[in-house]
Design an enzyme around this catalytic site. Structure first.
Site, PDB file in Angstrom:
ATOM      1  N   HIS A 186     -44.919  -3.189  11.082  1.00 20.49           N
ATOM      2  CA  HIS A 186     -46.098  -2.357  10.864  1.00 20.49           C
ATOM      3  C   HIS A 186     -45.892  -1.361   9.727  1.00 20.49           C
ATOM      4  CE1 HIS A 186     -44.191   0.600  13.756  1.00 20.49           C
ATOM      5  NE2 HIS A 186     -44.723   1.453  12.897  1.00 20.49           N
ATOM      6  N   ASP A 202     -42.341  -7.016  15.709  1.00 22.02           N
ATOM      7  CA  ASP A 202     -42.511  -5.825  14.878  1.00 22.02           C
ATOM      8  C   ASP A 202     -41.282  -5.558  14.013  1.00 22.02           C
ATOM      9  OD1 ASP A 202     -43.650  -3.680  13.654  1.00 22.02           O
ATOM     10  OD2 ASP A 202     -43.795  -2.416  15.438  1.00 22.02           O
ATOM     11  N   SER A 254     -40.753   5.423  11.837  1.00 20.24           N
ATOM     12  CA  SER A 254     -40.674   4.002  12.167  1.00 20.24           C
ATOM     13  C   SER A 254     -39.869   3.243  11.129  1.00 20.24           C
ATOM     14  CB  SER A 254     -42.065   3.389  12.266  1.00 20.24           C
ATOM     15  OG  SER A 254     -42.585   3.560  13.548  1.00 20.24           O
TER      16      SER A 254
END
Length: 364
Positions: free
Chosen positions: A98, A129, A212
């Protein structure tokens, strides 16, 4: 095959990864926690001895930071930013899918430099992911991170989260492993298809937008996870819930990353599959009652166990299943080859079947 139609079951979760590029301009915000260069200089000037052995813990933190922070990078796409981890000395960098979103080119800034380096996408696997990008001209002296053994991650271990929260490159927060083995469904949007990921590490280390793709590290200077998302409080308009973040475990990272680098795609998902297509079953009051099988894959786990279209799955082992989401979540916590008891109804009669789970096919 089952599990590919998952939607969020933990609606309180929010992706921590891609912050808007305008957020990076808020580097002076006093509300953001992390270890800045100023904070590091202040810490190094502390007295050599502190009561209670505090200097030993401080020394341990600083050693881990010196060991691992050079392996953590900032990744910028056209309108967002995130973090990444240097995977090898050839310029491969692992991050969240992402974070890369639909982009194919990126700028990367190493922790040891302010010079932006160009990078391109190697491959992405949104189902877990994870993604890999590669520096176009890797500089000498790249320092790959060391990845730990996921089976040795235990509740209460001290962790440091490293990344670029809100664009604050090379920031560090600290906490503990607050839970292991979490199965988490990401919210859709922001470049995420809403993947359901099993065996995640829960940490109390602060994880904010931009973190992230960064590293969750133990005190042995090993990466035990990739910081992926933080919990949000729905009753507080989606504000971050302090002290609840999730990281993809090291075992998943290395398995998927090795495949993306060597093959450009994932051929072994490492995820359990029942071998069915299913949807949520509802009763006459429109309440969900289970996951009804729509189709069974020839030669798959369900077919071998005698399950048929029309069967309504209500339990996997002792885990209740009242919807497709619940079935997907139950399977995400299991591994291929696991033997489970599936409870289901057929023509209104309750039955069970012993099933040896297969491997979820990949879409890559």
């Amino acid at each position: 095959m089952l599990a590919q139609g998952a939607v969020a079951v933990l609606t309180a979760l929010a992706l921590a990864g891609c912050s808007n590029s305008s957020s990076s301009s808020s580097a002076s915000s006093p509300a953001v926690s992390g270890v800045s260069s100023v904070a590091t200089k202040q810490a190094s000037s502390a007295p050599a001895t502190q009561p209670g052995g505090g200097n030993q813990l401080q020394d341990a933190y600083q050693k881990v930071i010196a060991d691992v922070l050079p392996s953590v990078v900032q990744i910028v796409t056209g309108e967002s930013l995130g973090s990444g981890i240097v995977y090898d000395d050839k310029g491969d960098i692992v991050t969240n899918a992402h974070v890369v979103g639909s982009a194919s080119t990126f700028t990367v800034t190493l922790a040891s430099s302010t010079k932006a380096l160009d990078a391109t996408l190697v491959a992405s696997y949104p189902d877990s992911d994870l993604a890999v990008i590669k520096l176009n001209s890797p500089p000498s002296g790249l320092k790959p991170a060391t990845f730990g053994d996921s089976s040795k991650v235990e509740l209460g271990q001290i962790t440091l989260a490293m990344g670029s929260p809100l664009g604050l490159a090379s920031s560090v927060t600290q906490g503990i492993v607050s839970a292991t083995g979490r199965t988490v469904t990401e919210p859709q949007g922001g470049g995420s298809p809403g993947a359901t990921i099993g065996n995640m590490v829960q940490t109390s280390a602060a994880i904010n937008p931009g973190n992230s793709g960064g590293a969750l590290v133990n005190l042995d200077s090993q990466v035990i996870g990739i910081n992926t998302l933080a919990a949000a409080e729905p009753q507080a308009n989606g504000a971050a819930a302090p002290g609840i973040g999730f990281a993809i475990p090291a075992s998943t990272i290395t398995s998927i990353t090795d495949q993306l680098i060597k093959q450009g795609k994932v051929t072994n998902s490492g995820r359990a599959a029942l071998g069915v297509t299913a949807r949520t079953s509802f009763n006459q009051q429109y309440q969900p009652t289970g996951a009804v099988i729509v189709a069974v894959s020839p030669g798959g786990a369900a077919a071998a166990a005698g399950l048929r279209p029309g069967d309504v799955i209500t339990k996997i082992d002792d885990t209740p299943v009242d919807s497709l989401n619940a079935l997907t979540t139950a399977l995400a916590s299991l591994t291929p080859g696991s033997k489970v008891t599936v409870t289901y109804t057929r023509d209104g009669n309750g039955q069970t079947a012993d099933v040896t789970l297969g491997t979820l096919p990949t879409s890559s």
